[in-house]
Design an enzyme around this catalytic site. Sequence first.
Site, PDB file in Angstrom:
ATOM      1  N   LYS A  22     -14.321  95.271 -35.432  1.00 56.26           N
ATOM      2  CA  LYS A  22     -14.833  94.375 -36.489  1.00 56.26           C
ATOM      3  C   LYS A  22     -15.163  95.145 -37.762  1.00 56.26           C
ATOM      4  CE  LYS A  22     -19.396  92.997 -36.615  1.00 56.26           C
ATOM      5  NZ  LYS A  22     -20.016  93.208 -37.926  1.00 56.26           N
ATOM      6  N   ASN A  23     -15.942  96.212 -37.616  1.00 51.54           N
ATOM      7  CA  ASN A  23     -16.419  96.884 -38.821  1.00 51.54           C
ATOM      8  C   ASN A  23     -15.340  97.712 -39.509  1.00 51.54           C
ATOM      9  OD1 ASN A  23     -18.816  95.648 -38.430  1.00 51.54           O
ATOM     10  ND2 ASN A  23     -19.919  97.442 -37.659  1.00 51.54           N
ATOM     11  N   CYS A 116     -26.548  89.208 -40.540  1.00 53.08           N
ATOM     12  CA  CYS A 116     -27.607  89.180 -39.534  1.00 53.08           C
ATOM     13  C   CYS A 116     -28.949  89.598 -40.141  1.00 53.08           C
ATOM     14  CB  CYS A 116     -27.262  90.132 -38.393  1.00 53.08           C
ATOM     15  SG  CYS A 116     -25.997  89.483 -37.286  1.00 53.08           S
ATOM     16  N   ARG A 121     -31.815  94.717 -46.165  1.00 53.25           N
ATOM     17  CA  ARG A 121     -30.399  94.838 -46.525  1.00 53.25           C
ATOM     18  C   ARG A 121     -30.113  94.601 -48.022  1.00 53.25           C
ATOM     19  NH1 ARG A 121     -26.527  92.676 -41.857  1.00 53.25           N
ATOM     20  NH2 ARG A 121     -25.473  94.616 -42.307  1.00 53.25           N
ATOM     21  N   ASP A 304     -26.148  99.955 -34.067  1.00 55.94           N
ATOM     22  CA  ASP A 304     -25.545  98.731 -33.506  1.00 55.94           C
ATOM     23  C   ASP A 304     -25.654  98.684 -31.983  1.00 55.94           C
ATOM     24  OD1 ASP A 304     -24.900  98.063 -36.061  1.00 55.94           O
ATOM     25  OD2 ASP A 304     -22.811  98.661 -35.917  1.00 55.94           O
ATOM     26  N   ARG A 396     -19.712  86.211 -33.776  1.00 56.97           N
ATOM     27  CA  ARG A 396     -19.399  86.910 -35.032  1.00 56.97           C
ATOM     28  C   ARG A 396     -18.654  88.204 -34.761  1.00 56.97           C
ATOM     29  NH1 ARG A 396     -24.014  87.077 -39.376  1.00 56.97           N
ATOM     30  NH2 ARG A 396     -22.211  87.993 -40.347  1.00 56.97           N
TER      31      ARG A 396
HETATM   32  C1  EPZ Z   1     -22.644  98.420 -41.679  1.00 54.89           C
HETATM   33  O1  EPZ Z   1     -23.557  97.582 -42.390  1.00 54.89           O
HETATM   34  C2  EPZ Z   1     -22.203  97.619 -40.476  1.00 54.89           C
HETATM   35  N1  EPZ Z   1     -21.526  96.401 -40.942  1.00 54.89           N
HETATM   36  C3  EPZ Z   1     -23.389  97.295 -39.608  1.00 54.89           C
HETATM   37  O2  EPZ Z   1     -22.900  96.617 -38.466  1.00 54.89           O
HETATM   38  C4  EPZ Z   1     -24.065  98.597 -39.185  1.00 54.89           C
HETATM   39  O3  EPZ Z   1     -25.232  98.302 -38.465  1.00 54.89           O
HETATM   40  C5  EPZ Z   1     -24.424  99.433 -40.415  1.00 54.89           C
HETATM   41  O4  EPZ Z   1     -23.251  99.630 -41.244  1.00 54.89           O
HETATM   42  C6  EPZ Z   1     -24.991 100.807 -40.081  1.00 54.89           C
HETATM   43  O5  EPZ Z   1     -24.102 101.517 -39.284  1.00 54.89           O
HETATM   44  C7  EPZ Z   1     -20.235  96.433 -41.269  1.00 54.89           C
HETATM   45  O6  EPZ Z   1     -19.585  97.469 -41.242  1.00 54.89           O
HETATM   46  C8  EPZ Z   1     -19.590  95.159 -41.633  1.00 54.89           C
HETATM   47  P1  EPZ Z   1     -25.553 100.278 -44.517  1.00 54.89           P
HETATM   48  P2  EPZ Z   1     -24.012  97.970 -43.864  1.00 54.89           P
HETATM   49  O7  EPZ Z   1     -25.224  99.947 -45.926  1.00 54.89           O
HETATM   50  O8  EPZ Z   1     -22.853  98.526 -44.585  1.00 54.89           O
HETATM   51  C9  EPZ Z   1     -29.866 100.380 -46.591  1.00 54.89           C
HETATM   52  C10 EPZ Z   1     -23.036  95.094 -36.670  1.00 54.89           C
HETATM   53  O9  EPZ Z   1     -23.871  94.720 -35.807  1.00 54.89           O
HETATM   54  N2  EPZ Z   1     -29.150 100.036 -47.849  1.00 54.89           N
HETATM   55  O10 EPZ Z   1     -25.100 101.586 -43.975  1.00 54.89           O
HETATM   56  O11 EPZ Z   1     -24.702  96.794 -44.408  1.00 54.89           O
HETATM   57  C11 EPZ Z   1     -29.881  99.178 -45.617  1.00 54.89           C
HETATM   58  O12 EPZ Z   1     -30.908  98.274 -45.931  1.00 54.89           O
HETATM   59  C12 EPZ Z   1     -23.542  95.478 -37.999  1.00 54.89           C
HETATM   60  O13 EPZ Z   1     -21.822  95.132 -36.482  1.00 54.89           O
HETATM   61  C13 EPZ Z   1     -29.855 100.014 -49.032  1.00 54.89           C
HETATM   62  O14 EPZ Z   1     -31.059 100.286 -49.073  1.00 54.89           O
HETATM   63  O15 EPZ Z   1     -25.055  99.117 -43.551  1.00 54.89           O
HETATM   64  C14 EPZ Z   1     -30.056  99.865 -44.294  1.00 54.89           C
HETATM   65  O16 EPZ Z   1     -31.398 100.147 -44.052  1.00 54.89           O
HETATM   66  C15 EPZ Z   1     -24.656  94.776 -38.551  1.00 54.89           C
HETATM   67  N3  EPZ Z   1     -29.186  99.682 -50.177  1.00 54.89           N
HETATM   68  C16 EPZ Z   1     -29.288 101.177 -44.473  1.00 54.89           C
HETATM   69  O17 EPZ Z   1     -29.146 101.363 -45.878  1.00 54.89           O
HETATM   70  C17 EPZ Z   1     -27.861  99.363 -50.197  1.00 54.89           C
HETATM   71  O18 EPZ Z   1     -27.311  99.065 -51.267  1.00 54.89           O
HETATM   72  C18 EPZ Z   1     -27.909 101.172 -43.823  1.00 54.89           C
HETATM   73  O19 EPZ Z   1     -27.112 100.136 -44.349  1.00 54.89           O
HETATM   74  C19 EPZ Z   1     -27.141  99.404 -48.976  1.00 54.89           C
HETATM   75  C20 EPZ Z   1     -27.813  99.737 -47.813  1.00 54.89           C
END
Ligand code: EPZ
Length: 417
Positions: A22-23, A116, A121, A304, A396
Amino acid sequence: MSVIRIQGLQRLYGEIRIQGSKNAVLPVMAAALLHAGVSVIRNVPGIRDVFCMIAILEALGCKCRLEGHDLTIDTRGLCMSKIPEDKGRQMRSSVMLFGPLLGRLHKVDACYPGGCSIGRRPIDLHLSALQQMGARIRADEERVEAYAEELHGEEIRLPFPSVGATENIIMAAVAAKGITRIHGAAREPEIEVLCRFLEAAGAKIHGIGSGLLEIHGGRKLRDTEFAMPGDRIVAGTYLGAVMAAGGEVCLLGVPAGHMEKTLAVAEQAGCIVKAEDGRLFAKMKGRPKAVNLATGPYPDFSTDLQSVMLAVASVADGESRIRETVFEERFATAGELKKMGADIRIEQGTALIRGRYPLKGAVVRARDLRGGAALVVAGLAAEGESRVHGCFYICRGYEDICRDLSAAGAKISLKED
Ligand code: EPZ
């Protein structure tokens, strides 16, 4: 509304084929927009987030055809820069369209992305990088509008290795004029997949797999055909199912090379694992042992799989500690696990779990995708029947969790309520 029913305490034996990732597929679908032509993506999972992304791409003017697990995206008709609100709110990955849309149509108009509820986020890292690359951004609580006559290469320094921000910047950089360097890039395997897809389409990217990426922008892209790897999180979920229920299962189509920490934790729990040619053999005798782990950006243990390990630890022999460092609200599943008899205490970002075997069958509700899968895993190690509501979340990211676990002998089915 549908509900998953599980009759627990059935050991698992058999083979399960792991769906495409998915990701990995969601950013690749977004990246297809960068080229006015046709991309064919193979091994695409039939999951709700993919269907949602297809609906968004079609609303933007693209033609998509999903036949089995092969997806063809024809982006020659791309003409709309407004991401439909109902779809954008359903899925966090809609933010991934910002970079490609700015590159192709020079503007994007979207609501704040949904997804989610596992923490705040924000998307500040995405927006500030796009701004540094020449985009003008107007944002309020509800909407984001961005314009860029031309994106330019830039030195981007990420204060945290955000997966989505790294992917967005890579895509914007492919469309930009000049060289972009991303310092502190996320190193998740799905980012490597995105880079390989873009390379296959003609982009030039150095440092793939490392924390420093260099993207040479402005190259003409071409039609491409590309296959998705197996989903390491789905594979980790089913490995968790074997740990909780016991038994002997062979998972097929597993990217085990990208699951080092997951396999190490499985071994810590007493599971015998062996990876060979895309197969992962897992054997679990008796109850899992207690585990001690902390989540973190790749190559650390994936956030995850934290909820799934919470379910496994709930039936482990001894006291486990699980520390969450990525998403502040990712322990929401603990409350539902407690309804099944789990003994979990959350203290400052760490879950302390005193294992009890078996859990008790109960009626519980999924509140996010991986938390929902964790409740199913817990149901496998619970006496009597468990009912998991909120299946919408599980769909999802899991093509058919009941089909997969039944293939290994679990007594599980999806029923309309
Ligand atoms: C990706 O989400 C994945 N989703 C998530 O998968 C996964 O949990 C996550 O990476 C971490 O590995 C997809 O790939 C579609 P991040 P993403 O930006 O990109 C903070 C699943 O269950 N942050 O690395 O949204 C954020 O709040 C899921 O399959 C900011 O502060 O994750 C978090 O605490 C859900 N500002 C941390 O960084 C930003 O602009 C990590 O988020 C962006 C992120």
